[in-house]
Design a protein around this motif. Structure first.
Motif, mmCIF file in Angstrom:
data_model
loop_
_atom_site.group_PDB
_atom_site.id
_atom_site.type_symbol
_atom_site.label_atom_id
_atom_site.label_comp_id
_atom_site.label_asym_id
_atom_site.label_seq_id
_atom_site.Cartn_x
_atom_site.Cartn_y
_atom_site.Cartn_z
ATOM 1 N N ALA A 350 -1.069 -0.546 -5.696
ATOM 2 C CA ALA A 350 -0.163 -1.620 -5.284
ATOM 3 C C ALA A 350 0.895 -1.889 -6.355
ATOM 4 N N ALA A 351 0.469 -1.901 -7.630
ATOM 5 C CA ALA A 351 1.410 -2.175 -8.714
ATOM 6 C C ALA A 351 2.473 -1.078 -8.814
ATOM 7 N N GLN A 353 3.476 0.914 -6.381
ATOM 8 C CA GLN A 353 4.357 0.811 -5.212
ATOM 9 C C GLN A 353 5.391 -0.278 -5.407
ATOM 10 N N GLU A 354 4.993 -1.413 -5.970
ATOM 11 C CA GLU A 354 5.923 -2.513 -6.231
ATOM 12 C C GLU A 354 7.051 -2.081 -7.161
ATOM 13 N N ARG A 355 6.740 -1.129 -8.043
ATOM 14 C CA ARG A 355 7.746 -0.667 -9.004
ATOM 15 C C ARG A 355 8.498 0.551 -8.478
#
Length: 361
Positions: A350-351, A353-355
């Protein structure tokens, strides 16, 4: 230990010298090839000037076929208080020294379980042995002072000492080092004869299996020539497994239901035995192997991509336990497989993907 003499400035000798020199030991370097010793000295591994006085420890890092004669010559010269070798076999050199009538009280055979596909001083690094097993094979004649010098060397190289009988060591490395080299080379040899279309299908599995096939054949001829019996014993057992597997695969291709069932059972058996053996391979820091979850990230073939992924993982508070890179055939891209603790996988995905990273399932 204040002074050391490293005889043989290849990968292992130069790496040991770099580690010792980096921790304040005054290291002298010598090699039959003077240019190799000069190269090692230029890398910061020590000086290629001969010692003026007896050193504390002589480290003999020459091929197994020459180990005993080089050790015996150094002992005759009184070069050091203690002597050890780092050859990949231990029983043969010790017996050769005994046959020469050498006093073995000042000698201990050792073998650092570390290496690379490349050889020579330019491939050397001071951290080559860090966290790796370093086998010590003392005999009843070995002086305590010499054993302590060897243990100090292992500590300075940040390796992990393992005490073994010399012949038990040779049987062990036949299984975990020498046979894998030959098997890797045999599989890679099939690629030399393969159609180009088949070769283009190579993925991470074949890269893993054939990685060590890139090693120097001359170096491996010297190693295998020094330990042929134990390697042949392991290969004979492997050959029996191969024969059984071939028969099982033929059975799977049979029109007879009974033969197909028997073949399937035999194939499943060898796969399960492989699972059981793989579980015994030590994992991180020598502990039992952990089961990690993989987060796969698509990256472009540009400078700084890997560093950026690791930095983003660090910001997410996730430790990367291992990493593999699979290059995409014919594309300027690759798939990075990040191995993490199972509990951290979802958060890392998730982290990232956020970046803006592209995560692959």
């Amino acid at each position: 230990m204040r002074t050391a003499l490293v005889i043989g400035t290849g990968l292992v000798g130069t790496s040991a010298a770099l580690a010792l020199a980096g921790r304040g030991v005054h290291v002298h370097l010598t090699d039959n090839d003077a240019a190799s010793a000069r190269t090692a000295a230029a890398l910061g591994a020590g000086t290629d000037e001969p010692p003026k006085d007896r050193v504390d420890l002589a480290v003999v890092a020459v091929p197994p076929a020459h180990t005993a004669s080089v050790l015996a010559a150094a002992m005759r010269d009184g070069a050091a208080r203690g002597y050890l070798d780092v050859a990949s076999v231990k029983g043969g050199p010790r017996r050769e020294l005994e046959a020469l009538g050498t006093d073995l009280s000042s000698y201990i055979g050792t073998h650092p379980m570390a290496g690379k596909e490349r050889s020579g001083p330019l491939a050397a690094t001071a951290d080559l042995f860090e966290g790796r097993p370093w086998v010590l094979t003392p005999t009843r004649d070995t002086d305590t002072e010499v054993l302590n010098l060897a243990l100090e060397l292992v500590a300075l190289c940040r390796a992990v000492p393992v005490v073994m009988d010399a012949d038990a060591h040779d049987r062990a490395v036949a299984l975990v080092s020498h046979t894998p080299q030959l098997v890797s080379s045999m599989v890679a040899a099939r690629l030399a004869e393969a159609d180009e279309t088949a070769v283009r299908l190579c993925g991470q599995g074949i890269r893993d299996v054939t990685r060590i096939a890139a090693s120097d054949p001359r170096m491996w001829m010297e190693i295998l020539s020094a330990n042929p019996g134990p390697v042949a014993d392991v290969l004979a057992r492997l050959a029996a497994d191969l024969d059984e597997t071939v028969r099982a695969l033929r059975g799977l291709h049979s029109d007879e239901e009974e033969r197909r069932r028997a073949g399937a059972g035999a194939i499943e058996d060898v796969l399960r035995r492989g699972n059981a053996g793989r579980v015994r391979v030590p994992g991180k820091h020598g502990a039992a192997p952990a089961v990690y979850e993989t987060v796969a990230v698509l990256i472009g073939d540009r400078p700084g991509e890997l560093a950026a992924i690791f930095a983003d993982a660090g910001r997410a508070g996730v430790n990367i336990e291992d990493v593999r890179i699979e290059h995409a055939t014919g594309q300027q891209a690759g798939l990075v497989q990040l191995m993490v603790e199972p509990s951290a996988a979802a958060a890392l995905g998730a982290a990232l993907q956020e970046r803006g990273w592209s995560i692959r399932g």
